[in-house]
Design an enzyme around this catalytic site. Structure first.
Site, PDB file in Angstrom:
ATOM      1  N   ASP A 189      -3.881  -6.630   4.954  1.00  0.00           N
ATOM      2  CA  ASP A 189      -4.721  -7.690   5.649  1.00  0.00           C
ATOM      3  C   ASP A 189      -4.495  -8.992   4.895  1.00  0.00           C
ATOM      4  O   ASP A 189      -5.019  -9.887   5.683  1.00  0.00           O
ATOM      5  CB  ASP A 189      -6.165  -7.163   5.507  1.00  0.00           C
ATOM      6  N   PRO A 220      -2.166 -12.193   9.858  1.00  0.00           N
ATOM      7  CA  PRO A 220      -2.341 -12.112  11.526  1.00  0.00           C
ATOM      8  C   PRO A 220      -2.614 -10.533  11.601  1.00  0.00           C
ATOM      9  O   PRO A 220      -2.236  -9.736  11.025  1.00  0.00           O
ATOM     10  CB  PRO A 220      -1.217 -12.506  12.154  1.00  0.00           C
ATOM     11  N   ASN A 252       0.829  -1.363  -0.133  1.00  0.00           N
ATOM     12  CA  ASN A 252      -0.034   0.034   0.087  1.00  0.00           C
ATOM     13  C   ASN A 252       0.829   1.055  -0.030  1.00  0.00           C
ATOM     14  O   ASN A 252       2.102   1.199   0.075  1.00  0.00           O
ATOM     15  CB  ASN A 252      -1.165  -0.140   1.106  1.00  0.00           C
TER      16      ASN A 252
HETATM   17  O1  PMT Z   1       2.915   6.031   6.548  1.00  0.00           O
HETATM   18  P1  PMT Z   1       2.328   7.487   5.999  1.00  0.00           P
HETATM   19  O2  PMT Z   1       2.670   7.479   4.476  1.00  0.00           O
HETATM   20  O3  PMT Z   1       2.873   8.404   6.870  1.00  0.00           O
HETATM   21  O4  PMT Z   1       0.601   7.238   6.208  1.00  0.00           O
HETATM   22  C1  PMT Z   1       0.239   7.184   7.663  1.00  0.00           C
HETATM   23  C2  PMT Z   1      -0.750   6.093   7.644  1.00  0.00           C
HETATM   24  C3  PMT Z   1      -2.169   6.766   6.984  1.00  0.00           C
HETATM   25  C4  PMT Z   1      -0.491   4.646   7.163  1.00  0.00           C
HETATM   26  C5  PMT Z   1      -1.155   6.086   9.287  1.00  0.00           C
HETATM   27  O5  PMT Z   1      -1.626   7.199   9.539  1.00  0.00           O
HETATM   28  C6  PMT Z   1      -2.211   4.892   9.595  1.00  0.00           C
HETATM   29  O6  PMT Z   1      -3.311   5.249   9.262  1.00  0.00           O
HETATM   30  N1  PMT Z   1      -1.887   3.556   9.685  1.00  0.00           N
HETATM   31  C7  PMT Z   1      -2.883   2.445   9.944  1.00  0.00           C
HETATM   32  C8  PMT Z   1      -3.188   1.946   8.705  1.00  0.00           C
HETATM   33  C9  PMT Z   1      -4.105   0.881   8.740  1.00  0.00           C
HETATM   34  O7  PMT Z   1      -3.626  -0.404   8.477  1.00  0.00           O
HETATM   35  O8  PMT Z   1      -5.261   1.000   9.363  1.00  0.00           O
HETATM   36  P2  PMT Z   1      -6.422  -0.052   9.595  1.00  0.00           P
HETATM   37  O9  PMT Z   1      -7.491   0.669   9.683  1.00  0.00           O
HETATM   38  O10 PMT Z   1      -6.316  -1.207   8.197  1.00  0.00           O
HETATM   39  O11 PMT Z   1      -5.727  -0.855  10.926  1.00  0.00           O
HETATM   40  C10 PMT Z   1      -6.210  -0.837  12.214  1.00  0.00           C
HETATM   41  C11 PMT Z   1      -5.282  -1.107  13.027  1.00  0.00           C
HETATM   42  O12 PMT Z   1      -4.758  -2.243  13.161  1.00  0.00           O
HETATM   43  C12 PMT Z   1      -3.861  -0.035  12.952  1.00  0.00           C
HETATM   44  O13 PMT Z   1      -3.435   0.152  13.991  1.00  0.00           O
HETATM   45  C13 PMT Z   1      -3.018  -1.237  12.098  1.00  0.00           C
HETATM   46  O14 PMT Z   1      -1.607  -1.086  12.205  1.00  0.00           O
HETATM   47  C14 PMT Z   1      -3.766  -2.468  12.899  1.00  0.00           C
HETATM   48  N2  PMT Z   1      -3.358  -3.788  12.067  1.00  0.00           N
HETATM   49  C15 PMT Z   1      -3.932  -3.931  10.779  1.00  0.00           C
HETATM   50  C16 PMT Z   1      -4.103  -5.032  10.031  1.00  0.00           C
HETATM   51  C17 PMT Z   1      -3.520  -6.155  10.509  1.00  0.00           C
HETATM   52  N3  PMT Z   1      -3.139  -7.231   9.877  1.00  0.00           N
HETATM   53  N4  PMT Z   1      -2.497  -5.890  11.660  1.00  0.00           N
HETATM   54  C18 PMT Z   1      -2.435  -4.821  12.443  1.00  0.00           C
HETATM   55  O15 PMT Z   1      -1.761  -4.794  13.455  1.00  0.00           O
END
Ligand code: PMT
Length: 419
Positions: free
Chosen positions: A279, A305, A210
């Site tokens: 994911d 995971p 991504n």
């Molecule tokens: O890196 P930059 O260009 O500065 O951009 C920053 C960002 C947009 C990436 C950052 O601010 C951000 O939003 N990071 C989380 C992105 C994300 O994966 O969001 P999510 O809504 O899909 O995930 C929710 C949470 O679960 C997040 O804390 C993520 O780290 C965590 N996660 C998600 C999937 C996974 N398999 N394992 C995880 O730990």
């Protein structure tokens, strides 16, 4: 503690000590700060703008109506926003008086009125001017308003007098400025942060990933370090340099990131999951490059995971902060994630605007925890990171206090009602 990547606006006012400011710029640049110099008219009588331009690598401004700088996007408001800190060195008695009264009659005083960055003054003047009740009262008022005073020192003055009023030496100013960024809010704590994307290989040359640049996570690592924490950063593949004094572990896939997190998590008090973890990953990584043989191609994917959810399952889990990247219904989805991932806090960003969130310099965050919410308005990621770290330290302290009260209460109940 470091001044690397900090935007320092150096204000130079009229005084013989202005020659020392040239050395200060050189030292700031050596410390990897980005430096912009704003001079008053009187300062130019002591040293030329060209000297500062050569040392900082940027045009020096002194006029609030400078058309060239305005067309560069660097007018007084932009400069006020750009600065992570403003240092006025030397700060003359006249400029100190102007700031006390809120005057905005030159570029420097206008920027000082418009900025939200911390302002530090390095006074430099004759000992009688420094001792004058007007200057002393002005400085006392400015300190009360939250401005910082670096010095002055005492000793031989340019006019031949001996006494207080000498500008601090450049190395002393550098140290004081560095300390300004060290909030101490996380002193003694271990903080683990994930940043960047993960890459899930399809074949030897292709992968699923991504647009995460790692900027947000790296800025958090710097801010946590500046707040006094011992920081470990687990980073997916990004084009950034590891921050100074941060233990940085490079990984590629979600599974590698999980393994690195699990290895370090036991000793952490705070975990911030900023990485954009894929994911899904391909069920198998093809050994050979996939050939263009068919019209259609299907990829079979399997769930990765959930790293942050794995951390919250740990018995003595740290204080866990997650992120939520959403394209709609920010609050609804953020609260859902807070709940089902059992997080202590979640920072949600709307990633529809290409100028915010993924691969951008700026961001805006809505931060939620059980029973609370705070909006961190659009700003540079470095500044937002500092605000978020401050909020995290506040919530962490609060949660710890509540936990301690519960532990004490349980111990008391047990002693009063022995089984
Ligand atoms: O890196 P930059 O260009 O500065 O951009 C920053 C960002 C947009 C990436 C950052 O601010 C951000 O939003 N990071 C989380 C992105 C994300 O994966 O969001 P999510 O809504 O899909 O995930 C929710 C949470 O679960 C997040 O804390 C993520 O780290 C965590 N996660 C998600 C999937 C996974 N398999 N394992 C995880 O730990």
């Amino acid at each position: 503690m470091s001044l690397a990547n900090k935007n320092i606006l150096l204000g130079v006012t009229g005084g013989i000590a202005a020659y020392k400011s040239a050395e200060l710029v050189r030292e700031l640049v050596q410390a990897d700060s980005r430096v912009r110099v704003v001079m008053t008219r009187a300062a130019k009588e002591f040293i030329t703008p060209l000297t500062f331009q050569a040392l900082s690598g940027h045009r020096v401004t002194s006029d609030e109506f400078d058309a060239a700088e305005a067309s560069n996007g660097m007018d007084h408001i932009a400069l006020a926003r750009w600065a992570d800190a403003i240092l006025i060195a030397p700060a003359s008695a006249n400029t100190i008086a102007k700031l006390t009264h809120g005057n905005a009659d030159n570029l420097l005083s206008t920027i000082c009125l418009a900025t939200q960055a911390p302002i530090a003054l390095a006074p430099a003047m004759n000992k009688a001017m420094w001792a004058n009740a007007a200057t002393q009262d002005n400085c006392a008022l400015l300190k009360k308003r939250g401005l910082y005073l670096f010095g002055p020192g005492a000793g031989q003055q340019a006019c031949g007098d001996i006494g207080e009023g000498r500008m601090f030496e450049p190395h002393q100013l550098l140290l004081s400025l560095t300390n300004l960024f060290n909030t101490g809010e996380l002193t003694g704590l271990n903080v683990l942060i994930t940043a960047g994307p993960t890459r899930e290989a399809i074949d030897p040359v292709r992968y699923i990933s991504n647009r995460s640049s790692g900027r947000m996570g790296y800025a958090l690592a710097e801010a946590a370090r500046d707040a006094g924490a011992t920081v470990q950063l687990i980073s997916g593949p990004v084009a950034l340099t590891a921050p100074e004094n941060v233990d940085c572990i490079q990984v590629s896939t979600a599974q590698e990131m999980l393994a690195a997190v699990q290895q370090g998590i036991e000793t952490q008090q705070i975990f911030i999951s900023c990485a954009a973890v894929a994911d899904y990953r391909p069920v198998t990584k093809q050994v050979e490059k996939i050939k263009k043989l068919h019209q259609d191609l299907s990829l079979s994917l399997v769930r990765n995971p959930d790293i942050v959810a794995e951390v919250t399952k740990i018995k003595n889990k740290p204080f866990v902060v997650g992120f939520a990247a959403e394209t709609r219904e920010l609050e609804k989805y953020a609260l859902q994630k807070l709940n089902y991932k059992r997080l202590d806090m979640i920072a949600a960003n709307n990633v529809v605007d290409p100028q915010l969130g993924f691969d951008s310099e700026e961001n805006a965050l809505e931060v939620y925890w059980i029973g609370g919410h705070s909006s961190l308005e659009r700003d540079k990621k470095t500044k937002l990171a500092r605000k978020l770290i401050s909020l995290i330290s506040e919530r962490y302290a609060n949660t710890n206090k509540q936990n301690n009260v519960t532990i004490l209460k349980n111990a008391k109940d047990r002693s009063q009602n022995p089984r």
